[in-house]
Design a protein around this motif. Structure first.
Motif, mmCIF file in Angstrom:
data_model
loop_
_atom_site.group_PDB
_atom_site.id
_atom_site.type_symbol
_atom_site.label_atom_id
_atom_site.label_comp_id
_atom_site.label_asym_id
_atom_site.label_seq_id
_atom_site.Cartn_x
_atom_site.Cartn_y
_atom_site.Cartn_z
ATOM 1 N N THR A 511 39.851 -26.769 45.717
ATOM 2 C CA THR A 511 41.151 -26.099 45.751
ATOM 3 C C THR A 511 41.257 -25.036 44.671
ATOM 4 O OG1 THR A 511 42.156 -28.113 46.625
ATOM 5 C CG2 THR A 511 43.640 -26.495 45.663
ATOM 6 N N SER A 512 40.725 -25.306 43.485
ATOM 7 C CA SER A 512 40.812 -24.325 42.401
ATOM 8 C C SER A 512 40.085 -23.034 42.763
ATOM 9 C CB SER A 512 40.222 -24.920 41.118
ATOM 10 O OG SER A 512 38.870 -25.298 41.330
ATOM 11 N N GLN A 513 38.933 -23.131 43.432
ATOM 12 C CA GLN A 513 38.209 -21.930 43.843
ATOM 13 C C GLN A 513 38.931 -21.201 44.966
ATOM 14 O OE1 GLN A 513 34.216 -23.106 44.770
ATOM 15 N NE2 GLN A 513 33.767 -23.821 42.678
ATOM 16 N N ALA A 514 39.578 -21.948 45.872
ATOM 17 C CA ALA A 514 40.336 -21.298 46.942
ATOM 18 C C ALA A 514 41.526 -20.537 46.384
ATOM 19 C CB ALA A 514 40.794 -22.341 47.960
ATOM 20 N N VAL A 515 42.235 -21.131 45.409
ATOM 21 C CA VAL A 515 43.381 -20.439 44.798
ATOM 22 C C VAL A 515 42.910 -19.215 44.027
ATOM 23 C CG1 VAL A 515 45.248 -20.686 43.125
ATOM 24 C CG2 VAL A 515 44.750 -22.547 44.702
ATOM 25 N N ALA A 516 41.766 -19.308 43.349
ATOM 26 C CA ALA A 516 41.253 -18.148 42.621
ATOM 27 C C ALA A 516 40.867 -17.026 43.572
ATOM 28 C CB ALA A 516 40.049 -18.572 41.773
ATOM 29 N N ALA A 517 40.266 -17.356 44.720
ATOM 30 C CA ALA A 517 39.911 -16.327 45.700
ATOM 31 C C ALA A 517 41.159 -15.675 46.280
ATOM 32 C CB ALA A 517 39.055 -16.939 46.804
ATOM 33 N N LEU A 518 42.195 -16.465 46.581
ATOM 34 C CA LEU A 518 43.456 -15.892 47.075
ATOM 35 C C LEU A 518 44.096 -14.996 46.026
ATOM 36 C CD1 LEU A 518 45.059 -18.928 48.949
ATOM 37 C CD2 LEU A 518 44.273 -16.795 49.967
ATOM 38 N N SER A 519 44.028 -15.368 44.761
ATOM 39 C CA SER A 519 44.621 -14.552 43.703
ATOM 40 C C SER A 519 43.921 -13.203 43.589
ATOM 41 C CB SER A 519 44.551 -15.298 42.360
ATOM 42 O OG SER A 519 45.244 -16.528 42.433
ATOM 43 N N ARG A 520 42.593 -13.191 43.752
ATOM 44 C CA ARG A 520 41.876 -11.913 43.698
ATOM 45 C C ARG A 520 42.188 -11.054 44.920
ATOM 46 N NH1 ARG A 520 37.771 -15.385 41.563
ATOM 47 N NH2 ARG A 520 36.966 -15.714 43.688
ATOM 48 N N ALA A 521 42.308 -11.680 46.092
ATOM 49 C CA ALA A 521 42.596 -10.898 47.294
ATOM 50 C C ALA A 521 44.023 -10.389 47.307
ATOM 51 C CB ALA A 521 42.324 -11.745 48.537
ATOM 52 N N LEU A 522 44.979 -11.141 46.712
ATOM 53 C CA LEU A 522 46.403 -10.769 46.715
ATOM 54 C C LEU A 522 46.843 -10.288 45.342
ATOM 55 C CD1 LEU A 522 47.719 -13.840 48.738
ATOM 56 C CD2 LEU A 522 47.370 -11.521 49.598
ATOM 57 N N SER A 523 45.941 -9.656 44.603
ATOM 58 C CA SER A 523 46.274 -9.223 43.248
ATOM 59 C C SER A 523 47.360 -8.161 43.229
ATOM 60 C CB SER A 523 45.017 -8.710 42.541
ATOM 61 O OG SER A 523 44.452 -7.618 43.281
ATOM 62 N N GLY A 524 47.435 -7.319 44.219
ATOM 63 C CA GLY A 524 48.445 -6.261 44.221
ATOM 64 C C GLY A 524 49.718 -6.631 44.937
ATOM 65 N N SER A 525 49.874 -7.849 45.390
ATOM 66 C CA SER A 525 51.058 -8.268 46.138
ATOM 67 C C SER A 525 52.077 -8.899 45.201
ATOM 68 C CB SER A 525 50.665 -9.264 47.229
ATOM 69 O OG SER A 525 50.142 -10.445 46.648
ATOM 70 N N THR A 526 53.208 -9.280 45.772
ATOM 71 C CA THR A 526 54.286 -9.921 45.009
ATOM 72 C C THR A 526 54.233 -11.439 45.096
ATOM 73 O OG1 THR A 526 55.755 -9.755 46.934
ATOM 74 C CG2 THR A 526 55.789 -7.932 45.342
ATOM 75 N N LEU A 527 53.206 -11.986 45.692
ATOM 76 C CA LEU A 527 53.107 -13.433 45.802
ATOM 77 C C LEU A 527 52.844 -14.045 44.426
ATOM 78 C CD1 LEU A 527 52.551 -12.647 48.879
ATOM 79 C CD2 LEU A 527 51.330 -14.844 48.983
ATOM 80 N N SER A 528 53.616 -15.043 44.105
ATOM 81 C CA SER A 528 53.448 -15.735 42.833
ATOM 82 C C SER A 528 52.331 -16.763 42.935
ATOM 83 C CB SER A 528 54.757 -16.421 42.425
ATOM 84 O OG SER A 528 55.112 -17.405 43.387
ATOM 85 N N LEU A 529 51.969 -17.307 41.793
ATOM 86 C CA LEU A 529 50.943 -18.342 41.770
ATOM 87 C C LEU A 529 51.388 -19.574 42.549
ATOM 88 C CD1 LEU A 529 48.246 -19.418 40.699
ATOM 89 C CD2 LEU A 529 49.440 -20.126 38.610
ATOM 90 N N GLN A 530 52.679 -19.848 42.538
ATOM 91 C CA GLN A 530 53.183 -20.995 43.290
ATOM 92 C C GLN A 530 52.986 -20.778 44.789
ATOM 93 O OE1 GLN A 530 54.856 -23.696 41.665
ATOM 94 N NE2 GLN A 530 54.772 -24.788 43.589
ATOM 95 N N MET A 531 53.211 -19.557 45.294
ATOM 96 C CA MET A 531 53.017 -19.271 46.715
ATOM 97 C C MET A 531 51.541 -19.355 47.095
ATOM 98 S SD MET A 531 55.645 -16.163 47.583
ATOM 99 C CE MET A 531 57.417 -16.432 47.624
ATOM 100 N N ARG A 532 50.652 -18.839 46.248
ATOM 101 C CA ARG A 532 49.229 -18.925 46.560
ATOM 102 C C ARG A 532 48.759 -20.378 46.568
ATOM 103 N NH1 ARG A 532 47.994 -14.433 41.909
ATOM 104 N NH2 ARG A 532 49.307 -12.776 42.796
ATOM 105 N N THR A 533 49.303 -21.165 45.651
ATOM 106 C CA THR A 533 48.963 -22.586 45.643
ATOM 107 C C THR A 533 49.485 -23.283 46.888
ATOM 108 O OG1 THR A 533 49.075 -22.548 43.215
ATOM 109 C CG2 THR A 533 49.092 -24.698 44.275
ATOM 110 N N ALA A 534 50.685 -22.893 47.351
ATOM 111 C CA ALA A 534 51.242 -23.488 48.570
ATOM 112 C C ALA A 534 50.389 -23.159 49.790
ATOM 113 C CB ALA A 534 52.672 -23.002 48.774
ATOM 114 N N LEU A 535 49.808 -21.943 49.839
ATOM 115 C CA LEU A 535 48.928 -21.598 50.953
ATOM 116 C C LEU A 535 47.681 -22.485 50.975
ATOM 117 C CD1 LEU A 535 49.078 -17.687 50.827
ATOM 118 C CD2 LEU A 535 50.119 -19.175 52.535
ATOM 119 N N ALA A 536 47.118 -22.744 49.793
ATOM 120 C CA ALA A 536 45.899 -23.547 49.745
ATOM 121 C C ALA A 536 46.179 -25.029 49.957
ATOM 122 C CB ALA A 536 45.189 -23.328 48.410
#
Length: 687
Positions: A511-536
């Motif tokens: 899960t930690s690697q999936a959240v890190a990959a989502l954070s790099r792909a959505l770096s320019g978006s307004t999604l917070s860390l909580q939203m990226r964690t909810a996706l994973a």
């Protein structure tokens, strides 16, 4: 002769016949200056002042100033000597004195016997113990028997103030007060305390609880206040007076301290404290309504009275007419309605004011629900960059507390950084609520800006289950926002990144690697860390991954080394004796019995887990390999790469731990907007 002292034993008598009481003394004669000192031997319970009778001095033998002083020739065993006007009979001397007198040719007489002191002054039992022995019935006959028997026993009563001349049943007690009467059986005194009932609103403010107000200090409670009120009753008037005016320049009158009251006033006793009755307390009437369990048993067993609780009358008052129930619900964040009854001080649905508005009401059922977030302090000071905090949000009353995590040699005092209470939001409009706290948020708490870096597992699970209250944890909201930010090429790059962490083509990554990959792909978006964690977390899977055999043997060997255990050779011998056929294998139950018989310093949990890990599919254990693994002398790096801590709690947690994985194939499919993704991997699994 500077340190030579002669000691004689004598008794004090009034005449040579010795008809009066005899008191034993010691007469010390100092040879350096021919002085004499007389000391009385202490006698228990003699009733007289004992100690030094005559200080060290030269004692004259007559009344004339030129009369010779007392010398050694006057102190003879068996003769009387007068010292400072008192007559003493010299009866004995110690061994050193007898030797000295014999060397001078003055052989003393033997000691006079029998000794008359014990038969005259004290009994043999008193001389042996030095204490007076009381009889067996002393507690019942002694005047302090009540104090000894009832020490520490208190009767507690609760009631209400009553006044027969008032309306509404004669009750004068406010509904926010509780009156307590304590009666101390050891000295028949009482005191009255007033307990303030904490209103509902105080639960939102970090205020200390109200301490009971003692309105009557511990003292006897008179039945009739007129008997003890006034100066005449306490002895201020009608007492003998001595006029000291003109006596050595004094200008005062001295009064006799003994009271001149006519009689002892009557005080309240246990027989007057019966539930349902009224007791006069300092000019007011206190109606007793209930008592504690000890008081009930005391009256039932000692006085034979059954205490029956009475009804509180002040609770039956007619308060204001309640308002008509509203037709539409209020905004759950604010309660702007007034109290239902302005004259009713009991708790209502309205809470304290924050920013000019009513704060959020109490949430029943969430008394123990706490959301915790890890935080960092956003500041320009270099010394504050490494400080770590824990922000706790209490769902019960929307209060917040901040705790600083201790760090060794940080120079900062760790502990409570912000006490629990409501925190006003920036701008003074409302207060910080649960919607403002999520992983990745920046929040200002009392002029300190914090960045919430992560949340614990309980917080993430609770926010996922109540996604309608926490938009940042809502999977649908996060998915819609991510779809608008990710295109075809971004999804392809995201899939390749996750696949690089899955060499076995299982379709799952941590899960930690999936959240890190989502954070790099959505770096320019307004999604917070909580939203990226909810996706994973929507596509996560927990696979059991308890401690393996090498981990358990590592821990067991470390325990043996810490206890300096040298019985592994005995363990090998015991296992070989059980292996009659010499196969090198034994059943698991026999191996466990051998471990217990050898008294290995291992806990039961570790022993059971170790045996289960080395047991093969056929239920056999290769005991030779097990003994080699437990030999801590063969492990040079036993303190490195520990699987967990060596305490029992960490071991239990390690046996229950699981691997947190994410099905990234299903996640990419949701982000692409189709049930199945077009970017399949060879040999991968989408389940």
């Amino acid at each position: 002769m500077t340190d030579k002292i002669l000691c004689f034993g004598a008794i004090l008598v009034d005449d040579p016949a010795g008809t009066s009481d005899l008191r034993e003394v010691r007469v010390y004669y100092h040879l350096e200056d021919e002085t004499v000192r007389v000391v009385e031997v202490p006698t228990p319970n003699s009733g007289t002042v004992q100690g030094t009778l005559v200080g060290r001095q030269r004692v004259s033998t007559g009344t004339h100033p030129l009369a010779p002083h007392l010398t050694l020739h006057h102190l003879k065993v068996g003769e009387h000597v007068r010292i400072a006007g008192r007559l003493y009979l010299v009866r004995s001397c110690d061994a050193a004195t007898r030797t000295y007198l014999t060397s001078l040719g003055l052989a003393p007489l033997p000691d006079l016997v029998p000794h008359p002191i014990a038969a005259i002054t004290t009994t043999p039992s008193q001389v042996a113990t030095g204490k007076v022995r009381f009889s067996g019935d002393w507690p019942r006959q002694h005047p302090l028997a009540t104090f000894v028997r009832n020490a520490g026993q208190v009767l507690r009563f609760y009631g209400e103030w009553a006044d027969e001349g008032r309306a509404m049943g004669g009750v004068t007690t406010p509904v926010t007060e509780r009156v307590e009467l304590r009666y101390y059986l050891e000295d028949d005194t009482g005191e009255v305390r007033l307990h303030q009932l904490t209103p509902h609103q105080d639960a939102l403010t970090p205020a200390p609880p109200h301490l009971p107000l003692k309105i009557l200090k511990r003292a006897p409670i008179p039945k009739d206040l007129s008997q003890v009120s006034g100066a005449a009753a306490v002895g201020a008037l009608g007492r003998p007076t001595l006029n000291l005016v003109g006596l050595k320049g004094s200008r005062a009158h001295l009064k006799d301290r003994r009271p001149q009251a006519r009689g002892r006033p009557a005080f309240v006793g246990p027989e007057d404290l019966v539930l349902g009755n009224t007791v006069p307390v300092c000019g007011r009437l206190l109606k007793l309504c209930e008592c504690d369990h000890f008081t009930t048993n005391y009256y039932s067993t000692v006085l034979g009275v059954e205490q029956c609780p009475a009804e509180y009358q002040y609770l039956r008052r007619k308060l204001g007419v309640p308002q008509v129930p509203r037709s539409r619900p209020l905004d759950p964040r604010w309660l702007e309605e007034p109290p239902r009854d302005p004259n009713h001080p009991l708790p209502t649905s309205v809470t304290t004011l924050v920013g000019g508005k009513h704060a959020r009401s109490i949430r029943d059922g969430c008394e123990h629900t706490i959301l915790r977030f890890g935080a960092k302090l956003l500041t320009d000071e270099a010394k504050d960059e490494d400080r770590e905090f824990v922000v706790s949000f209490y769902l019960h009353d929307s209060t917040i507390s901040v705790y600083e995590v201790p760090k060794i040699n940080s120079g900062m005092r760790a502990g409570m950084f912000l006490g629990r209470g409501l925190v006003v939001a920036q701008g003074g409009q409302g207060h910080v609520s649960g919607q403002d706290l999520y992983a990745g948020a920046t929040v200002a708490l009392n002029a300190h800006v914090f960045h919430l870096s992560h949340a614990d597992e309980f917080t993430l699970t609770y926010m996922d289950q109540h996604a309608d209250e926490f938009p940042q944890a809502n999977y649908n909201v996060a998915l819609d926002e991510a779809r608008r930010c990710l295109g075809h090429h971004q999804l392809t790059a995201l899939l390749q990144q996750m696949a690089s962490h899955d060499p076995g083509k299982t379709g799952f990554v941590p899960t930690s690697q999936a959240v890190a990959a989502l954070s790099r792909a959505l770096s320019g978006s307004t999604l917070s860390l909580q939203m990226r964690t909810a996706l994973a977390r929507r596509h996560r899977r927990l696979d059991a991954a308890p401690l393996a055999r090498k981990d358990l043997t590592h821990l067991a060997a470390l325990h043996l080394k810490r206890n300096n255990f040298d019985g592994l050779q005995d363990l090998r011998s015991g296992l070989r004796q059980r292996d009659v056929e010499g196969r090198g294998h034994l059943p698991a139950r026999m191996v466990r019995a051998a471990l217990v018989a050898t008294r290995l310093p291992l806990t039961t949990t570790l022993t059971d887990a170790l045996v289960n890990s080395v047991t093969q599919e056929d239920g056999e254990v290769e005991y030779g390999a097990l003994c080699d693994d437990l030999d801590w002398r063969l492990r040079p790096h036993i303190h490195d790469n520990l699987p967990c801590q060596v305490d029992e709690a960490s071991l239990v947690e390690g046996l229950r731990r699981a691997v947190d994985l994410v099905n990234y194939m299903a996640l990419i499919a949701d982000l692409e907007g189709s049930a199945n993704t077009h970017h399949h991997l060879g040999g991968g699994s989408s389940t």
